[in-house]
Design a protein around this motif. Structure first.
Motif, PDB file in Angstrom:
ATOM      1  N   VAL A  31      11.249   9.787  10.226  1.00 23.54           N
ATOM      2  CA  VAL A  31      10.295   9.142   9.320  1.00 23.54           C
ATOM      3  C   VAL A  31      10.937   7.833   8.760  1.00 23.54           C
ATOM      4  CG1 VAL A  31       9.321  11.215   8.437  1.00 23.54           C
ATOM      5  CG2 VAL A  31      11.285  10.678   7.504  1.00 23.54           C
ATOM      6  N   GLN A  32      10.377   7.132   8.181  1.00 23.42           N
ATOM      7  CA  GLN A  32      10.721   5.894   7.501  1.00 23.42           C
ATOM      8  C   GLN A  32      10.204   5.823   6.034  1.00 23.42           C
ATOM      9  OE1 GLN A  32       9.372   3.356  10.892  1.00 23.42           O
ATOM     10  NE2 GLN A  32      10.837   1.956  10.143  1.00 23.42           N
ATOM     11  N   LYS A  33      11.135   5.252   5.224  1.00 26.36           N
ATOM     12  CA  LYS A  33      10.578   5.238   3.840  1.00 26.36           C
ATOM     13  C   LYS A  33       9.710   4.223   3.650  1.00 26.36           C
ATOM     14  CE  LYS A  33      13.952   6.452   0.103  1.00 26.36           C
ATOM     15  NZ  LYS A  33      15.008   5.882  -0.575  1.00 26.36           N
ATOM     16  N   LEU A  34       8.639   4.358   2.841  1.00 25.49           N
ATOM     17  CA  LEU A  34       7.850   3.483   2.531  1.00 25.49           C
ATOM     18  C   LEU A  34       8.741   2.213   1.533  1.00 25.49           C
ATOM     19  CD1 LEU A  34       4.323   4.807   1.739  1.00 25.49           C
ATOM     20  CD2 LEU A  34       4.964   3.406   3.361  1.00 25.49           C
ATOM     21  N   GLU A  35       8.658   1.185   2.057  1.00 21.60           N
ATOM     22  CA  GLU A  35       9.305   0.225   1.288  1.00 21.60           C
ATOM     23  C   GLU A  35       8.721  -0.243  -0.259  1.00 21.60           C
ATOM     24  OE1 GLU A  35      12.291  -0.938   2.158  1.00 21.60           O
ATOM     25  OE2 GLU A  35      12.428   0.031   3.922  1.00 21.60           O
ATOM     26  N   LYS A  36       7.452  -0.950  -0.024  1.00 23.04           N
ATOM     27  CA  LYS A  36       7.172  -1.303  -1.471  1.00 23.04           C
ATOM     28  C   LYS A  36       5.895  -0.589  -2.042  1.00 23.04           C
ATOM     29  CE  LYS A  36       8.877  -5.980  -0.906  1.00 23.04           C
ATOM     30  NZ  LYS A  36       8.629  -7.311  -0.434  1.00 23.04           N
ATOM     31  N   LYS A  37       6.146   0.105  -2.840  1.00 23.41           N
ATOM     32  CA  LYS A  37       5.147   1.092  -3.101  1.00 23.41           C
ATOM     33  C   LYS A  37       3.834   0.120  -3.805  1.00 23.41           C
ATOM     34  CE  LYS A  37       6.326   5.672  -4.010  1.00 23.41           C
ATOM     35  NZ  LYS A  37       6.128   6.826  -4.897  1.00 23.41           N
ATOM     36  N   ALA A  38       4.257  -0.945  -4.394  1.00 19.88           N
ATOM     37  CA  ALA A  38       2.883  -1.585  -4.833  1.00 19.88           C
ATOM     38  C   ALA A  38       1.851  -2.079  -3.848  1.00 19.88           C
ATOM     39  CB  ALA A  38       3.422  -2.839  -5.640  1.00 19.88           C
ATOM     40  N   LEU A  39       2.651  -2.054  -2.451  1.00 20.39           N
ATOM     41  CA  LEU A  39       1.852  -2.705  -1.519  1.00 20.39           C
ATOM     42  C   LEU A  39       1.148  -1.471  -0.851  1.00 20.39           C
ATOM     43  CD1 LEU A  39       3.948  -5.597  -0.240  1.00 20.39           C
ATOM     44  CD2 LEU A  39       1.938  -5.680  -1.715  1.00 20.39           C
ATOM     45  N   VAL A  40       0.888  -0.371  -1.423  1.00 17.42           N
ATOM     46  CA  VAL A  40       0.726   0.752  -0.479  1.00 17.42           C
ATOM     47  C   VAL A  40      -0.721   1.367  -1.086  1.00 17.42           C
ATOM     48  CG1 VAL A  40       1.084   3.138   0.394  1.00 17.42           C
ATOM     49  CG2 VAL A  40       2.917   1.464   0.058  1.00 17.42           C
ATOM     50  N   SER A  41      -1.690   1.634  -0.105  1.00 15.26           N
ATOM     51  CA  SER A  41      -2.799   2.016  -0.707  1.00 15.26           C
ATOM     52  C   SER A  41      -3.180   3.428   0.111  1.00 15.26           C
ATOM     53  CB  SER A  41      -4.107   1.486  -0.415  1.00 15.26           C
ATOM     54  OG  SER A  41      -4.072   0.675   0.819  1.00 15.26           O
ATOM     55  N   PHE A  42      -3.286   4.470  -0.708  1.00 17.28           N
ATOM     56  CA  PHE A  42      -3.178   5.908  -0.157  1.00 17.28           C
ATOM     57  C   PHE A  42      -4.914   6.429   0.236  1.00 17.28           C
ATOM     58  CE2 PHE A  42       0.463   5.738  -2.720  1.00 17.28           C
ATOM     59  CZ  PHE A  42       1.305   6.010  -1.709  1.00 17.28           C
ATOM     60  N   ILE A  43      -4.878   6.907   1.377  1.00 11.50           N
ATOM     61  CA  ILE A  43      -6.057   7.767   1.615  1.00 11.50           C
ATOM     62  C   ILE A  43      -5.871   9.293   1.888  1.00 11.50           C
ATOM     63  CG2 ILE A  43      -7.867   8.063   3.381  1.00 11.50           C
ATOM     64  CD1 ILE A  43      -7.647   5.075   3.927  1.00 11.50           C
ATOM     65  N   TYR A  44      -6.427  10.015   1.182  1.00  9.92           N
ATOM     66  CA  TYR A  44      -6.070  11.357   0.966  1.00  9.92           C
ATOM     67  C   TYR A  44      -7.332  12.170   1.891  1.00  9.92           C
ATOM     68  CZ  TYR A  44      -3.216  10.290  -2.711  1.00  9.92           C
ATOM     69  OH  TYR A  44      -2.131   9.635  -3.720  1.00  9.92           O
ATOM     70  N   THR A  62     -11.290  -3.659  -1.837  1.00  8.38           N
ATOM     71  CA  THR A  62     -10.985  -3.896  -3.250  1.00  8.38           C
ATOM     72  C   THR A  62      -9.388  -3.660  -3.306  1.00  8.38           C
ATOM     73  OG1 THR A  62     -11.735  -1.764  -3.218  1.00  8.38           O
ATOM     74  CG2 THR A  62     -12.826  -3.021  -4.702  1.00  8.38           C
ATOM     75  N   GLU A  63      -8.901  -3.025  -2.415  1.00  8.23           N
ATOM     76  CA  GLU A  63      -7.333  -3.066  -2.695  1.00  8.23           C
ATOM     77  C   GLU A  63      -6.815  -4.370  -2.330  1.00  8.23           C
ATOM     78  OE1 GLU A  63      -4.873  -0.107  -2.781  1.00  8.23           O
ATOM     79  OE2 GLU A  63      -6.582   0.570  -3.984  1.00  8.23           O
ATOM     80  N   ARG A  64      -7.541  -4.999  -1.377  1.00 11.25           N
ATOM     81  CA  ARG A  64      -6.788  -6.381  -0.964  1.00 11.25           C
ATOM     82  C   ARG A  64      -6.953  -7.399  -2.161  1.00 11.25           C
ATOM     83  NH1 ARG A  64      -8.954  -6.963   4.987  1.00 11.25           N
ATOM     84  NH2 ARG A  64      -7.650  -5.813   5.860  1.00 11.25           N
ATOM     85  N   GLU A  65      -8.220  -7.050  -2.770  1.00  3.84           N
ATOM     86  CA  GLU A  65      -8.426  -8.001  -3.909  1.00  3.84           C
ATOM     87  C   GLU A  65      -7.593  -7.913  -5.180  1.00  3.84           C
ATOM     88  OE1 GLU A  65     -10.753 -10.741  -4.291  1.00  3.84           O
ATOM     89  OE2 GLU A  65     -11.071 -10.334  -2.208  1.00  3.84           O
ATOM     90  N   ALA A  66      -7.075  -6.818  -5.038  1.00  2.00           N
ATOM     91  CA  ALA A  66      -5.998  -6.556  -6.301  1.00  2.00           C
ATOM     92  C   ALA A  66      -4.880  -7.231  -6.142  1.00  2.00           C
ATOM     93  CB  ALA A  66      -6.062  -4.984  -6.449  1.00  2.00           C
ATOM     94  N   ARG A  67      -4.634  -7.540  -4.933  1.00  3.67           N
ATOM     95  CA  ARG A  67      -3.177  -7.882  -4.737  1.00  3.67           C
ATOM     96  C   ARG A  67      -3.000  -9.379  -4.726  1.00  3.67           C
ATOM     97  NH1 ARG A  67      -3.766  -2.825  -3.922  1.00  3.67           N
ATOM     98  NH2 ARG A  67      -1.876  -1.559  -3.446  1.00  3.67           N
ATOM     99  N   VAL A  68      -1.875 -10.038  -4.861  1.00  2.00           N
ATOM    100  CA  VAL A  68      -1.522 -11.440  -4.808  1.00  2.00           C
ATOM    101  C   VAL A  68      -1.988 -12.024  -3.412  1.00  2.00           C
ATOM    102  CG1 VAL A  68      -0.022 -13.059  -5.329  1.00  2.00           C
ATOM    103  CG2 VAL A  68       0.237 -11.149  -6.397  1.00  2.00           C
ATOM    104  N   GLU A  69      -2.356 -13.068  -3.038  1.00  2.00           N
ATOM    105  CA  GLU A  69      -2.875 -13.644  -1.582  1.00  2.00           C
ATOM    106  C   GLU A  69      -1.505 -13.343  -0.842  1.00  2.00           C
ATOM    107  OE1 GLU A  69      -5.580 -16.096  -1.852  1.00  2.00           O
ATOM    108  OE2 GLU A  69      -5.962 -15.864   0.402  1.00  2.00           O
ATOM    109  N   ALA A  70      -0.481 -13.730  -1.201  1.00  2.00           N
ATOM    110  CA  ALA A  70       0.640 -13.677  -0.206  1.00  2.00           C
ATOM    111  C   ALA A  70       1.115 -12.174   0.060  1.00  2.00           C
ATOM    112  CB  ALA A  70       2.085 -14.067  -0.858  1.00  2.00           C
ATOM    113  N   ASP A  71       0.839 -11.184  -0.696  1.00  2.00           N
ATOM    114  CA  ASP A  71       1.015  -9.957  -0.178  1.00  2.00           C
ATOM    115  C   ASP A  71       0.080  -9.251   0.592  1.00  2.00           C
ATOM    116  OD1 ASP A  71       3.473  -9.893  -1.508  1.00  2.00           O
ATOM    117  OD2 ASP A  71       2.489  -9.063  -3.425  1.00  2.00           O
ATOM    118  N   ARG A  72      -1.218  -9.836   0.766  1.00  2.00           N
ATOM    119  CA  ARG A  72      -2.376  -9.217   1.488  1.00  2.00           C
ATOM    120  C   ARG A  72      -1.831  -8.585   2.981  1.00  2.00           C
ATOM    121  NH1 ARG A  72      -7.191 -12.443  -1.353  1.00  2.00           N
ATOM    122  NH2 ARG A  72      -6.511 -11.905  -3.562  1.00  2.00           N
ATOM    123  N   PRO A  73      -1.232  -9.522   3.392  1.00  2.00           N
ATOM    124  CA  PRO A  73      -1.014  -9.157   5.050  1.00  2.00           C
ATOM    125  C   PRO A  73      -0.118  -8.107   5.389  1.00  2.00           C
ATOM    126  CG  PRO A  73      -0.686 -11.442   4.885  1.00  2.00           C
ATOM    127  CD  PRO A  73      -0.859 -10.819   3.438  1.00  2.00           C
TER     128      PRO A  73
END
Lengths: 157, 190
Positions: free
Chosen positions: A54-67, A101-112
């Motif tokens: 496993v690898q740690k998820l680096e930036k939590k703010a850039l993660v969207s979860f699907i359960y 919507t998750e994409r819209e909520a982020r800054v443009e530079a972070d979207r990719p």
């Protein structure tokens, strides 16, 4: 006589609890630092499978979860695996909108850099997961992460 | 002269901090998110032709609905999958039925024979997620072990301890080539 009486008189002195708040505050700060806020109320069971690589998820703010998993209240929602986005049950068709919507909520530079983390119960059948993955491919959310618990690596050789 | 200021009763402070503590205990989680990272391929282009891949370069892994493994047209087992995948990717004896290699110039490593092998993973709709992750895990482990071995041999340290440019070099030498087959019931034609 009087001296003896003086020593025996009175109750035991109360134990000082003055440092108790300090100790509890220390605990409190420890918890505040080491934990993160719970974001959604889980409506599906989520016992994740174990894996070693496993690898740690680096930036939590850039993660969207699907359960994905069987619902907790099986008498209300049945035992079939359901998809949960944010706080409610959704279908595969809602995933595209969710990602937008998750994409819209982020800054443009972070979207990719957005990552989608799939939190899937270990007993879920792959059919649902495959559908979700196809949907993610369609909307261009290519970075995914199969959430797992870390298992201690068994010694090789 | 100076009268003593009466002490403020701090008896309830402990209760208040307990309350706060319990609030934090309830509303927060401690788990660190970790998992197996993958990159999904973009949707297939209907006009593009399927790239021609030689049979010897593909390592087929199938998982059926009762979680049985089918590796290279034989029944497989999860405990031997890692070793088999490693042998396939590395092809140490340059065997004819294992993947070809292509010499490439890689910084820090010089000329290195990069394997053209691809692991193709396919699963049924009825496969359990647990089994799928176990298979993914073993395949990832195979690649990671190969990278680790090369890193130890060339630089003397573990792969995870290398700096960025060395990591890139090793990643180039041993690519993570796990591809998932297009699901059959979706996108029909294939």
């Amino acid at each position: 006589m009087a001296r003896f009486k003086k020593e025996k008189s009175g109750d035991l002195p109360a134990i000082s609890t003055a440092s108790m708040p300090d100790i509890i505050f220390m605990l409190l700060f420890f918890f505040m630092v080491t934990t993160t806020m719970r974001e959604v109320t889980l409506k599906v069971r989520n016992t994740m499978p174990e894996a070693t690589e496993v690898q740690k998820l680096e930036k939590k703010a850039l993660v969207s979860f699907i359960y994905i998993g069987p619902p907790y209240q099986s008498n209300l929602y049945g035992t079939e695996s359901r998809i949960q986005l944010n706080d409610s049950f959704r279908t595969v068709a809602d995933i595209a909108e969710f990602i937008y919507t998750e994409r819209e909520a982020r800054v443009e530079a972070d979207r990719p850099l957005l990552t989608t983390s799939l939190k899937v119960d270990r007993e879920v059948k792959m059919g649902v997961v495959t559908d979700v993955k196809q949907e993610l491919r369609k909307v261009g959310a290519f970075k995914i992460n199969y959430s797992t618990r870390k298992k201690a690596a068994k010694s090789q050789d | 002269m100076a009268r003593k200021v009466p002490e403020i009763n701090a008896g309830s402070m402990a209760d208040i901090s307990f309350l706060l503590l319990i609030f934090f205990l309830v509303t927060t989680t401690m788990d660190v998110d970790s998992g197996i990272v993958r990159r999904l391929p973009p949707p297939p282009d209907p006009t593009a032709e399927t790239p021609d891949v030689k049979e010897r370069n593909v390592f087929n892994v199938l998982v059926n609905k009762s979680d049985r493994l089918f590796v290279e047209s034989r029944w497989g087992d999860i405990s031997t999958l890692r070793a088999e995948a490693k042998e396939f990717l590395a092809n140490p004896g340059n065997r004819e039925d294992l993947p070809e290699k292509k010499l490439e110039t890689i910084p820090f490593l010089g000329e290195y024979p990069v394997s053209k092998g691809i692991i193709s993973l396919k699963n049924d709709r009825g496969t359990s997620y647990d089994m799928y992750i176990q298979v993914q895990n073993e395949l990832t482990a195979a690649v990671n072990e190969l990278r680790d071995e090369l890193s130890r041999q060339k630089f003397g340290v573990k792969f995870s301890e290398l700096s960025q440019e060395y990591t890139d070099a090793i990643q180039k030498a041993i690519p993570m080539s796990i591809s998932e087959a297009e699901p059959e019931d979706i996108g029909g034609t294939k």
